[in-house]
Design an enzyme around this catalytic site. Structure first.
Site, PDB file in Angstrom:
ATOM      1  N   SER A 112       0.805  -1.216   0.000  1.00  0.00           N
ATOM      2  CA  SER A 112       0.000   0.000   0.000  1.00  0.00           C
ATOM      3  C   SER A 112       0.841   1.272   0.000  1.00  0.00           C
ATOM      4  O   SER A 112       1.615   1.502  -0.918  1.00  0.00           O
ATOM      5  CB  SER A 112      -0.945  -0.033   1.204  1.00  0.00           C
ATOM      6  OG  SER A 112      -1.849   1.011   1.104  1.00  0.00           O
ATOM      7  N   HIS A 113       0.711   2.059   1.047  1.00  0.00           N
ATOM      8  CA  HIS A 113       1.369   3.367   1.104  1.00  0.00           C
ATOM      9  C   HIS A 113       2.810   3.269   1.609  1.00  0.00           C
ATOM     10  O   HIS A 113       3.484   4.287   1.709  1.00  0.00           O
ATOM     11  CB  HIS A 113       0.570   4.281   2.035  1.00  0.00           C
ATOM     12  CG  HIS A 113       0.375   3.669   3.389  1.00  0.00           C
ATOM     13  ND1 HIS A 113      -0.463   2.597   3.582  1.00  0.00           N
ATOM     14  CD2 HIS A 113       0.934   3.928   4.576  1.00  0.00           C
ATOM     15  CE1 HIS A 113      -0.413   2.241   4.848  1.00  0.00           C
ATOM     16  NE2 HIS A 113       0.429   3.028   5.482  1.00  0.00           N
ATOM     17  N   ASP A 276      -2.286   6.583  -3.383  1.00  0.00           N
ATOM     18  CA  ASP A 276      -1.136   5.926  -2.759  1.00  0.00           C
ATOM     19  C   ASP A 276      -0.575   4.805  -3.626  1.00  0.00           C
ATOM     20  O   ASP A 276      -0.964   4.652  -4.792  1.00  0.00           O
ATOM     21  CB  ASP A 276      -1.529   5.390  -1.378  1.00  0.00           C
ATOM     22  CG  ASP A 276      -2.488   4.222  -1.469  1.00  0.00           C
ATOM     23  OD1 ASP A 276      -3.224   4.149  -2.477  1.00  0.00           O
ATOM     24  OD2 ASP A 276      -2.495   3.367  -0.573  1.00  0.00           O
ATOM     25  N   ASP A 278      -1.022   1.582  -4.000  1.00  0.00           N
ATOM     26  CA  ASP A 278      -1.910   0.635  -4.685  1.00  0.00           C
ATOM     27  C   ASP A 278      -3.244   1.251  -5.093  1.00  0.00           C
ATOM     28  O   ASP A 278      -4.144   0.528  -5.516  1.00  0.00           O
ATOM     29  CB  ASP A 278      -2.130  -0.613  -3.827  1.00  0.00           C
ATOM     30  CG  ASP A 278      -2.808  -0.307  -2.508  1.00  0.00           C
ATOM     31  OD1 ASP A 278      -2.662   0.833  -2.018  1.00  0.00           O
ATOM     32  OD2 ASP A 278      -3.481  -1.191  -1.971  1.00  0.00           O
ATOM     33  N   ASP A 280      -5.724   2.824  -3.440  1.00  0.00           N
ATOM     34  CA  ASP A 280      -6.982   2.806  -2.688  1.00  0.00           C
ATOM     35  C   ASP A 280      -7.168   4.031  -1.798  1.00  0.00           C
ATOM     36  O   ASP A 280      -8.277   4.340  -1.393  1.00  0.00           O
ATOM     37  CB  ASP A 280      -7.166   1.494  -1.903  1.00  0.00           C
ATOM     38  CG  ASP A 280      -6.021   1.176  -0.969  1.00  0.00           C
ATOM     39  OD1 ASP A 280      -5.083   1.990  -0.865  1.00  0.00           O
ATOM     40  OD2 ASP A 280      -6.075   0.097  -0.338  1.00  0.00           O
ATOM     41  N   ARG A 281      -6.088   4.746  -1.496  1.00  0.00           N
ATOM     42  CA  ARG A 281      -6.235   5.939  -0.660  1.00  0.00           C
ATOM     43  C   ARG A 281      -6.370   7.194  -1.514  1.00  0.00           C
ATOM     44  O   ARG A 281      -5.993   7.197  -2.690  1.00  0.00           O
ATOM     45  CB  ARG A 281      -5.011   6.117   0.238  1.00  0.00           C
ATOM     46  CG  ARG A 281      -4.824   4.999   1.215  1.00  0.00           C
ATOM     47  CD  ARG A 281      -3.652   5.278   2.120  1.00  0.00           C
ATOM     48  NE  ARG A 281      -3.573   4.243   3.132  1.00  0.00           N
ATOM     49  CZ  ARG A 281      -3.079   4.406   4.344  1.00  0.00           C
ATOM     50  NH1 ARG A 281      -2.595   5.574   4.691  1.00  0.00           N
ATOM     51  NH2 ARG A 281      -3.059   3.418   5.202  1.00  0.00           N
ATOM     52  N   LYS A 375     -11.475   0.370  -0.479  1.00  0.00           N
ATOM     53  CA  LYS A 375     -11.495   1.806  -0.652  1.00  0.00           C
ATOM     54  C   LYS A 375     -10.901   2.123  -2.015  1.00  0.00           C
ATOM     55  O   LYS A 375     -10.184   1.302  -2.580  1.00  0.00           O
ATOM     56  CB  LYS A 375     -10.774   2.513   0.482  1.00  0.00           C
ATOM     57  CG  LYS A 375      -9.331   2.112   0.721  1.00  0.00           C
ATOM     58  CD  LYS A 375      -8.850   2.797   1.984  1.00  0.00           C
ATOM     59  CE  LYS A 375      -7.399   2.525   2.282  1.00  0.00           C
ATOM     60  NZ  LYS A 375      -7.189   1.232   2.960  1.00  0.00           N
TER      61      LYS A 375
HETATM   62  C1  G16 Z   1      -4.959  -0.216   5.614  1.00  0.00           C
HETATM   63  C2  G16 Z   1      -6.368  -0.642   5.880  1.00  0.00           C
HETATM   64  C3  G16 Z   1      -7.171   0.523   6.380  1.00  0.00           C
HETATM   65  C4  G16 Z   1      -6.513   1.142   7.590  1.00  0.00           C
HETATM   66  C5  G16 Z   1      -5.095   1.520   7.248  1.00  0.00           C
HETATM   67  C6  G16 Z   1      -4.311   2.013   8.437  1.00  0.00           C
HETATM   68  O1  G16 Z   1      -4.920   0.664   4.550  1.00  0.00           O
HETATM   69  O2  G16 Z   1      -6.978  -1.159   4.736  1.00  0.00           O
HETATM   70  O3  G16 Z   1      -8.441   0.066   6.696  1.00  0.00           O
HETATM   71  O4  G16 Z   1      -7.220   2.266   8.009  1.00  0.00           O
HETATM   72  O5  G16 Z   1      -4.403   0.400   6.746  1.00  0.00           O
HETATM   73  O6  G16 Z   1      -4.238   0.999   9.367  1.00  0.00           O
HETATM   74  P1  G16 Z   1      -3.324   1.113  10.646  1.00  0.00           P
HETATM   75  O7  G16 Z   1      -3.842   2.325  11.394  1.00  0.00           O
HETATM   76  O8  G16 Z   1      -3.524  -0.173  11.375  1.00  0.00           O
HETATM   77  O9  G16 Z   1      -1.911   1.357  10.184  1.00  0.00           O
HETATM   78  P2  G16 Z   1      -3.897   0.462   3.357  1.00  0.00           P
HETATM   79  O10 G16 Z   1      -4.141   1.614   2.440  1.00  0.00           O
HETATM   80  O11 G16 Z   1      -2.540   0.493   4.019  1.00  0.00           O
HETATM   81  O12 G16 Z   1      -4.217  -0.875   2.779  1.00  0.00           O
END
Ligand code: G16
Length: 542
Positions: A112-113, A276, A278, A280-281, A375
């Site tokens: 992801s990010h 981000d 991938d 989704d953000r 998302k």
């Molecule tokens: C993931 C989850 C999200 C979550 C985020 C942050 O996002 O899919 O639901 O809000 O991580 O999580 P944490 O606060 O546990 O670091 P992504 O975009 O990283 O897949």
């Protein structure tokens, strides 16, 4: 030929908030990725005859992981694999493909990010047949398999050409290499009024989209520049790179600083956005106005009916617990349900499948709807563009109008990164131990009304998720939440979420630091941040 490779378990393969995320070097240990993929496949029912979607965000190690996963999928009896050309699929596009093609599930290779490169992060996520992240029951079953694994099945075949669209075979499995963008772009055209957005553009509305050298580049160029006609160059950093150009593909005010500065400068475009690693953000910044993700969720929910895909209204809104209550005021006004879930998109899946919620969102720069089960960064951008094209207001005017109607939830998140895990755990344990004694205590002018450790009962399947964040609520309606991130790969990250609500007739124009100063001081005191983790300032403020 199918071959069986003996292996031994790794103890650290429990998926976190969103799949298994580790340093690339850890994934490169012998059999590490294969063990996890085999554990996933062992937990997929009905593989014979089934299709599997496979793709990733293009980061370092993506191609190797995809070649491995495809050979193993063939050896494990899948009939068909659908793969994004170049091994690329954004997370929302993968979710859509799983649903569109009736696949049994999908493997998404992404952290992801988190940054990419040989010394950075990699991840593997499994999504189920509804297109959404595997729920906890499944991720726990996968983890249990990783702890007893003895062997995995693969093929003794050379790599396939991931860059050649069309069909090929791997053993008995057919492989289809597809355009990663086409189906997703077509879905967006069914949800939004592209003609209205084009007309708005023709009247002078301008935008900039920062793809951060991550997966959304090709999607944004196709949709924003080719289909909606925004001028070439509106999408910047549009070429996906394995190391994201050395950047950190997290669209927040730290990592998307250049975009922020451009949007705050004279002559800024009307609308700025970023996504981000991938896809989704999303980050949204109007000219001279940053929009917090919590406010963005509320504004999108309040105005979604202006887009054709949501014209008949929303069934309900869902948000993660640490997300501000801005969306709650919208749900109350619309007389629809508001669901408060733990952090993690996987908790929205049941609500969306059951038709209880239409729009979901999180403070962590995520928003989406029932069009997929993830998302979706570009979806959020397009919904903003559709709303602005109808309302013909600036982002700043739209947000001011929203606050005058619903009040304002002043909100900020403080991240303390790279804390030693044992210190972070003991901070949380100590705070948890004193929760029951907090009600009635004063911190400056703030008096604690209630304090608890958030637990969630899924209204659809009744499953219970405990220990999802420590909440302290004050008599004036303010709130603070402490929880440990489930997505980091180095030490622990403590997240502190602070929120203060001011009604529509109150002072809506305070600075965040003024509005939240008392709460920040109270948080330092109640959690003993300085003495327990040696930090007086957060590393990242969003
Ligand atoms: C993931 C989850 C999200 C979550 C985020 C942050 O996002 O899919 O639901 O809000 O991580 O999580 P944490 O606060 O546990 O670091 P992504 O975009 O990283 O897949």
């Amino acid at each position: 030929m199918i071959i069986t490779i003996p292996t031994t378990p790794y103890s650290d393969q429990r998926p976190g908030t969103s799949g298994l995320r580790k340093k690339v070097r850890l994934f490169q240990r012998p059999h590490y990725a294969a063990n996890f993929i085999q554990a996933v496949f062992d937990c997929v029912p009905g593989k014979p005859g089934a299709s599997l979607v496979v793709g990733g965000d293009g980061r370092y190690f993506n191609r190797e992981a995809i070649q491995l996963a495809l050979r193993m999928a063939a050896a494990n009896g899948f009939a068909h694999a659908i793969v994004g050309c170049g091994g690329v699929l954004s997370t929302p596009a993968a979710s859509h493909l799983i649903r569109l093609r009736g696949a049994v599930g999908g493997l998404i290779f992404s952290a992801s990010h988190n940054p990419g490169g040989p010394d950075e992060d990699f991840g593997i996520k499994y999504n189920i047949a509804n297109g959404g992240p595997a729920p906890e029951t499944v991720t726990e079953a996968i983890f249990a398999r990783t702890q007893v694994i003895k062997q995995y099945a693969t093929l003794d075949t050379p790599d396939i050409d991931l860059d050649q669209r069309g069909a090929c075979r791997l053993g008995d499995m057919s492989v289809e290499i597809i355009d990663p963008v086409a189906d997703y772009a077509a879905l967006m055209e069914t949800l939004f009024d592209f003609a209205a957005i084009r007309a708005h553009r023709q009247s002078g509305f301008s935008l900039i989209f920062d793809a951060m050298h991550a997966v959304t580049g090709p999607y944004a160029i196709e949709i924003l520049q080719r289909r909606l006609g925004f001028e070439n160059g509106s999408v910047v950093n549009g070429v996906p790179l394995p190391d994201f150009g050395g950047g950190h593909p997290d669209p927040n005010l730290v990592n998307a600083r250049a975009l922020y500065e451009r949007m705050m400068a004279r002559g800024a475009p009307d609308f700025g956005a970023a996504s981000d690693g991938d896809g989704d953000r999303n980050l949204v910044i109007g000219r001279g106005r940053y929009v917090s993700p919590s406010d963005a969720l509320a504004i999108l929910a309040a105005n979604a009916h202006l887009a054709p895909g949501y014209a008949k209204g929303l069934a309900g809104i869902a948000r993660s617990m640490p997300t501000s209550a801005a969306a709650d005021h919208v749900a109350a006004a619309l007389e629809i349900a508001l669901y408060e879930t733990p952090t993690g998109w996987k908790f929205f899946g049941n609500l969306l499948d059951a038709g209880l919620a239409t729009i979901c969102g999180e403070e962590s720069a995520g928003a989406g709807s029932d069009h997929v089960r993830e998302k979706d960064g570009l979806w959020a951008v397009l919904l903003w563009l559709n709303i602005l094209a109808v309302r013909r207001l600036s982002v700043d005017a739209l947000i001011q109008d929203h606050w005058r109607r619903f009040g304002r939830n002043y909100y900020v998140r403080h991240d303390y990164e790279g804390i030693e895990s044992s210190q972070a755990e003991s901070l949380i344990q100590a705070l948890r131990a004193k929760l029951s004694s907090l009600p009635g205590q004063a911190f400056g002018s703030l008096i604690v009304k209630a304090a608890d450790d958030f637990a969630y009962t899924d209204p659809v399947d009744g499953s219970i998720s405990r220990n999802q964040g420590l909440r302290i609520l004050f008599t004036n309606g303010s709130r603070m939440v402490f929880r440990l991130s489930g997505t980091g790969t180095v030490g622990a990250t403590l997240r502190l979420y602070l929120e203060h609500y001011v009604a529509a007739d109150g002072d809506l124009a305070m600075s965040l630091s003024d509005a939240l100063a008392d709460l920040i001081a109270a948080a330092q005191a109640v959690a003993e941040l300085e003495s327990r983790i040696g930090r007086s300032q957060p590393d990242v403020v969003t």
